[in-house]
Motif scaffolding. Structure first.
Motif, PDB file in Angstrom:
ATOM      1  N   PRO A   1      21.172  -9.398  -3.587  1.00 14.62           N
ATOM      2  CA  PRO A   1      22.195 -10.060  -2.775  1.00 14.62           C
ATOM      3  C   PRO A   1      21.942 -11.561  -2.692  1.00 14.62           C
ATOM      4  CG  PRO A   1      21.269  -8.187  -1.612  1.00 14.62           C
ATOM      5  CD  PRO A   1      20.438  -8.399  -2.839  1.00 14.62           C
ATOM      6  N   LYS A   2      23.002 -12.303  -2.670  1.00 15.75           N
ATOM      7  CA  LYS A   2      22.878 -13.755  -2.647  1.00 15.75           C
ATOM      8  C   LYS A   2      23.074 -14.342  -1.257  1.00 15.75           C
ATOM      9  CE  LYS A   2      22.680 -14.254  -7.167  1.00 15.75           C
ATOM     10  NZ  LYS A   2      21.731 -13.297  -7.611  1.00 15.75           N
TER      11      LYS A   2
ATOM     12  N   ALA B   1      33.723 -12.203   5.978  1.00 13.83           N
ATOM     13  CA  ALA B   1      33.339 -10.857   5.535  1.00 13.83           C
ATOM     14  C   ALA B   1      33.184  -9.976   6.766  1.00 13.83           C
ATOM     15  CB  ALA B   1      32.026 -10.898   4.754  1.00 13.83           C
TER      16      ALA B   1
ATOM     17  N   THR C   1      26.468 -18.470   1.776  1.00 17.09           N
ATOM     18  CA  THR C   1      26.337 -18.217   0.335  1.00 17.09           C
ATOM     19  C   THR C   1      25.391 -19.153  -0.402  1.00 17.09           C
ATOM     20  OG1 THR C   1      28.246 -19.618  -0.145  1.00 17.09           O
ATOM     21  CG2 THR C   1      28.670 -17.260   0.219  1.00 17.09           C
TER      22      THR C   1
ATOM     23  N   GLU D   1      19.630  -4.833   3.464  1.00 15.00           N
ATOM     24  CA  GLU D   1      20.729  -5.002   2.519  1.00 15.00           C
ATOM     25  C   GLU D   1      21.887  -4.112   2.965  1.00 15.00           C
ATOM     26  OE1 GLU D   1      20.970  -5.311  -2.278  1.00 15.00           O
ATOM     27  OE2 GLU D   1      19.747  -3.708  -1.447  1.00 15.00           O
TER      28      GLU D   1
ATOM     29  N   SER E   1      26.288  -3.125   2.420  1.00 10.93           N
ATOM     30  CA  SER E   1      27.549  -3.247   1.687  1.00 10.93           C
ATOM     31  C   SER E   1      28.529  -3.996   2.581  1.00 10.93           C
ATOM     32  CB  SER E   1      28.129  -1.871   1.359  1.00 10.93           C
ATOM     33  OG  SER E   1      27.291  -1.188   0.475  1.00 10.93           O
TER      34      SER E   1
ATOM     35  N   THR F   1      33.555  -7.538   1.213  1.00  9.66           N
ATOM     36  CA  THR F   1      33.866  -8.335   0.025  1.00  9.66           C
ATOM     37  C   THR F   1      33.620  -7.558  -1.270  1.00  9.66           C
ATOM     38  OG1 THR F   1      31.620  -9.208   0.052  1.00  9.66           O
ATOM     39  CG2 THR F   1      33.317 -10.505   1.184  1.00  9.66           C
ATOM     40  N   GLY F   2      33.057  -6.364  -1.147  1.00 11.91           N
ATOM     41  CA  GLY F   2      32.716  -5.573  -2.327  1.00 11.91           C
ATOM     42  C   GLY F   2      31.358  -5.938  -2.900  1.00 11.91           C
ATOM     43  N   THR F   3      30.616  -6.786  -2.195  1.00  8.00           N
ATOM     44  CA  THR F   3      29.293  -7.208  -2.631  1.00  8.00           C
ATOM     45  C   THR F   3      28.252  -6.717  -1.637  1.00  8.00           C
ATOM     46  OG1 THR F   3      29.447  -9.291  -1.428  1.00  8.00           O
ATOM     47  CG2 THR F   3      30.217  -9.292  -3.720  1.00  8.00           C
ATOM     48  N   MET F   4      27.014  -6.888  -2.016  1.00 10.05           N
ATOM     49  CA  MET F   4      25.910  -6.594  -1.112  1.00 10.05           C
ATOM     50  C   MET F   4      25.470  -7.899  -0.464  1.00 10.05           C
ATOM     51  SD  MET F   4      25.594  -3.367  -1.461  1.00 10.05           S
ATOM     52  CE  MET F   4      24.036  -2.951  -0.686  1.00 10.05           C
ATOM     53  N   GLY F   5      24.993  -7.813   0.752  1.00 10.73           N
ATOM     54  CA  GLY F   5      24.462  -8.969   1.459  1.00 10.73           C
ATOM     55  C   GLY F   5      23.291  -8.539   2.306  1.00 10.73           C
TER      56      GLY F   5
END
Length: 158
Positions: A19-20, A47, A80, A102, A104, A107-111
């Motif tokens: 994740p970024k 998000a 970000t 971590e 879900s 945004t459909g991304t992991m963070g």
């Protein structure tokens, strides 16, 4: 991204595949808090974290991200463009009762997010507007005093 835990601190080993961003659902959504801690406002995207809520905590003006049993979603932002030094500062700032996890995101991304592990969780959600009206000014001033100490590698103190 691997999360390495050492003593009371959490260090991040940031791999390109991990994740970024940092999902922020509480006080770190406010420009004045970020400026106090980091000296700048990082880039961010809106998000949410499905299955979680930003819970009010007993005796605290900041929230805790906790699992929401009946669905729902915690609204927030993803920072970000944090540098490794900024990650270190935020990690040192966060209470020991938070665990970096971590998640879900919408945004459909992991963070990554600081998830509350302590007690004192209230039934109601944290109210960002109430925090802004009643506590933001003093909280941001405190962050402005703490930020330089954390940047210098000193303990948070009060």
């Amino acid at each position: 991204m691997d999360i390495l835990v050492s003593g009371n601190s959490r260090r991040l080993d940031r791999s390109p595949a991990g994740p970024k961003g940092l999902f922020c659902y509480g006080t770190l959504q406010f420009d004045d808090v970020l400026k106090g801690l980091l000296g700048r406002v990082p880039q961010r995207l809106p998000a949410s974290a499905p299955g979680y809520r930003a819970a009010a905590l007993e005796g605290r003006v900041y929230p805790g991200l906790v699992v929401q049993a009946l669905g729902g979603s915690a609204a927030g932002v993803v920072l970000t463009d944090l540098s490794n030094e900024e990650w270190r500062i935020l990690d040192a700032f966060e209470d020991d009762q938070y665990e970096l996890r971590e998640l879900s995101l919408s945004t459909g991304t992991m963070g990554l997010a600081y998830v509350w592990q302590g007690g004192d969780v209230r039934t109601e959600d944290w109210d960002a507007e109430e925090f802004q009206a009643r506590h933001l000014s003093a909280y941001a001033e405190r962050c402005g005093r703490i930020g330089p100490r954390l940047a210098a590698g000193e303990p948070k103190g009060e």
